[in-house]
Design an enzyme around this catalytic site. Sequence first.
Site, short mmCIF file in Angstrom:
data_model
loop_
_atom_site.label_atom_id
_atom_site.label_comp_id
_atom_site.label_asym_id
_atom_site.label_seq_id
_atom_site.Cartn_x
_atom_site.Cartn_y
_atom_site.Cartn_z
N ASP A 203 8.01 -0.85 4.14
CA ASP A 203 7.57 -2.19 4.50
C ASP A 203 6.97 -2.19 5.92
OD1 ASP A 203 8.36 -5.24 3.28
OD2 ASP A 203 7.77 -5.14 5.39
N ILE A 204 5.86 -2.91 6.07
CA ILE A 204 5.14 -2.95 7.34
C ILE A 204 5.92 -3.73 8.41
CG2 ILE A 204 3.82 -5.09 6.99
CD1 ILE A 204 1.32 -3.61 7.87
N ASN B 187 12.01 -11.49 -4.68
CA ASN B 187 11.70 -12.89 -4.44
C ASN B 187 10.72 -13.36 -5.50
OD1 ASN B 187 13.27 -13.15 -2.04
ND2 ASN B 187 11.65 -12.09 -0.89
N GLY C 224 10.76 -17.52 -0.84
CA GLY C 224 10.02 -16.96 0.28
C GLY C 224 9.02 -15.90 -0.12
N GLN C 225 8.78 -15.75 -1.43
CA GLN C 225 7.78 -14.75 -1.86
C GLN C 225 6.46 -15.01 -1.15
OE1 GLN C 225 6.92 -14.64 -6.09
NE2 GLN C 225 5.69 -12.77 -5.91
N SER C 226 5.94 -13.97 -0.50
CA SER C 226 4.70 -14.13 0.26
C SER C 226 3.55 -13.35 -0.33
CB SER C 226 4.91 -13.73 1.73
OG SER C 226 5.31 -12.39 1.82
N HIS D 231 7.18 -7.09 -6.59
CA HIS D 231 7.74 -5.97 -5.83
C HIS D 231 9.23 -6.20 -5.63
CE1 HIS D 231 6.37 -9.14 -3.12
NE2 HIS D 231 7.41 -8.83 -2.36
N HIS E 43 12.40 -5.24 -3.09
CA HIS E 43 12.79 -4.71 -1.78
C HIS E 43 14.03 -3.81 -1.93
CE1 HIS E 43 10.46 -7.86 0.54
NE2 HIS E 43 10.60 -8.48 -0.61
P1 5GP Z 1 7.89 -11.00 -0.17
O1 5GP Z 1 8.08 -11.94 0.99
O2 5GP Z 1 6.66 -11.37 -0.97
O3 5GP Z 1 9.10 -10.81 -1.03
O4 5GP Z 1 7.66 -9.56 0.47
C1 5GP Z 1 6.42 -9.12 0.94
C2 5GP Z 1 6.70 -7.95 1.84
O5 5GP Z 1 5.53 -7.19 2.01
C3 5GP Z 1 7.18 -8.36 3.24
O6 5GP Z 1 8.44 -7.76 3.50
C4 5GP Z 1 6.07 -7.83 4.16
O7 5GP Z 1 6.57 -7.35 5.38
C5 5GP Z 1 5.46 -6.73 3.33
N1 5GP Z 1 4.05 -6.46 3.60
C6 5GP Z 1 3.06 -7.37 3.81
N2 5GP Z 1 1.87 -6.77 3.97
C7 5GP Z 1 2.10 -5.44 3.87
C8 5GP Z 1 1.26 -4.28 3.96
O8 5GP Z 1 0.05 -4.36 4.16
N3 5GP Z 1 1.86 -3.07 3.82
C9 5GP Z 1 3.21 -2.94 3.61
N4 5GP Z 1 3.70 -1.69 3.49
N5 5GP Z 1 4.03 -4.01 3.50
C10 5GP Z 1 3.48 -5.24 3.64
#
Ligand code: 5GP
Length: 116
Positions: A32-33, A89, A95-97, A102, A104
């Site tokens: 994760d970034i 999520n 909080g899915q972004s 995916h 975690h």
């Molecule tokens: P969500 O909030 O949708 O469950 O998780 C999205 C995740 O993707 C977040 O933890 C965020 O830090 C990660 N993320 C967002 N953009 C990138 C990217 O470009 N590369 C990587 N490796 N992770 C990313």
Amino acid sequence: LPDNDCIFCNIIEKNKSGKTEYEDDEVVVLWDINPQAPVHLLVIPKMHIARLSEFSEKDLHLLTKMMSVTQKVVKRLKLSDKGFRLVINDGHDSGQSIFHVHMHILSGRRMTWPPG
Ligand code: 5GP
Ligand code: ZN
């Protein structure tokens, strides 16, 4: 089909390396970034499916595959010595972004419950 506006489809398509912990024809595991724990990985099916609740019956094998890949990575990084947490999520309140499914993997520190 890949979605050109999707961050994860773009990463998968362009085969960006460096942050990849595992890859096969169906699943990729990225670091994760913006890590929320010392180990923070994302288990991502290559197929663009927006969210868990939109998985269709014909694609359900990918969930099993994601779990089997998770086991491989967990073994390789020895995460089960101290434990780990899996999170998916789905939708606004979670909080899915990124709307490409995916899971975690979080590890390397004591987690709290209930989650935030
Ligand atoms: P969500 O909030 O949708 O469950 O998780 C999205 C995740 O993707 C977040 O933890 C965020 O830090 C990660 N993320 C967002 N953009 C990138 C990217 O470009 N590369 C990587 N490796 N992770 C990313
Ligand atoms: Zn996508």
